[in-house]
Design a protein around this motif. Structure first.
Motif, short mmCIF file in Angstrom:
data_model
loop_
_atom_site.label_atom_id
_atom_site.label_comp_id
_atom_site.label_asym_id
_atom_site.label_seq_id
_atom_site.Cartn_x
_atom_site.Cartn_y
_atom_site.Cartn_z
N LEU A 28 20.25 -52.07 17.02
CA LEU A 28 20.32 -52.72 18.33
C LEU A 28 19.15 -52.35 19.23
CD1 LEU A 28 24.09 -52.26 19.26
CD2 LEU A 28 22.93 -54.44 18.80
N ALA A 29 18.52 -51.23 18.98
CA ALA A 29 17.50 -50.70 19.88
C ALA A 29 16.23 -51.52 19.86
CB ALA A 29 17.18 -49.26 19.52
N PRO A 30 15.76 -51.94 21.03
CA PRO A 30 14.51 -52.70 21.07
C PRO A 30 13.31 -51.88 20.61
CG PRO A 30 15.47 -52.49 23.29
CD PRO A 30 16.38 -51.80 22.33
N ARG A 31 13.39 -50.56 20.77
CA ARG A 31 12.30 -49.67 20.35
C ARG A 31 12.72 -48.83 19.15
NH1 ARG A 31 11.08 -45.93 24.95
NH2 ARG A 31 9.70 -45.07 23.38
N GLY A 32 13.61 -49.36 18.32
CA GLY A 32 14.15 -48.60 17.20
C GLY A 32 13.12 -48.04 16.24
N GLY A 33 11.97 -48.69 16.13
CA GLY A 33 10.93 -48.22 15.23
C GLY A 33 9.97 -47.23 15.85
N ASP A 34 10.12 -46.97 17.13
CA ASP A 34 9.23 -46.07 17.86
C ASP A 34 9.63 -44.62 17.57
OD1 ASP A 34 7.96 -44.48 19.76
OD2 ASP A 34 8.43 -45.79 21.44
#
Length: 105
Positions: free
Chosen positions: A61-67
């Motif tokens: 769900l996280a918009p910055r999950g790959g950060d």
């Protein structure tokens, strides 16, 4: 962090960078509707006024999950929750289900 559930059954992660709180909020009138309950059940196991949220679902769900910085923040939040007994044997993270504030659309 706030997981928002709409009447249409859309689940969104808001305040994704706030690792100091973790809750679920149904939009007004959404709690108890088939679409909203099904949407929540797809990512969490409801348990009264709480739900156990699957960590992989939260990451998705996280918009910055790959950060990497966001991942580190989430790992710290989960470690804190684990220390308080708020992570179950399946890795679900306990979230309080809160009422929508009065007047919120």
């Amino acid at each position: 962090m706030l997981i928002r559930v709409t009447q249409a059954g859309v689940v969104e992660l808001e305040e994704a960078d706030d690792f100091r709180r973790f809750s679920i909020r149904f939009d007004p009138g959404a709690r108890g509707t088939a679409a909203a309950e099904a949407a929540l059940s797809a990512i969490a196991r409801p348990d009264g006024d709480h739900a156990w949220v699957a960590e992989p679902a939260l990451r998705a769900l996280a918009p910055r999950g790959g950060d990497p910085a966001w991942q580190q923040g989430l790992a710290g939040m989960v470690a804190f929750a684990r220390g308080r007994g708020w992570v179950d044997a399946h890795g679900g993270i306990r979230a309080h289900i809160e009422a929508a504030p009065p007047g919120e659309p």
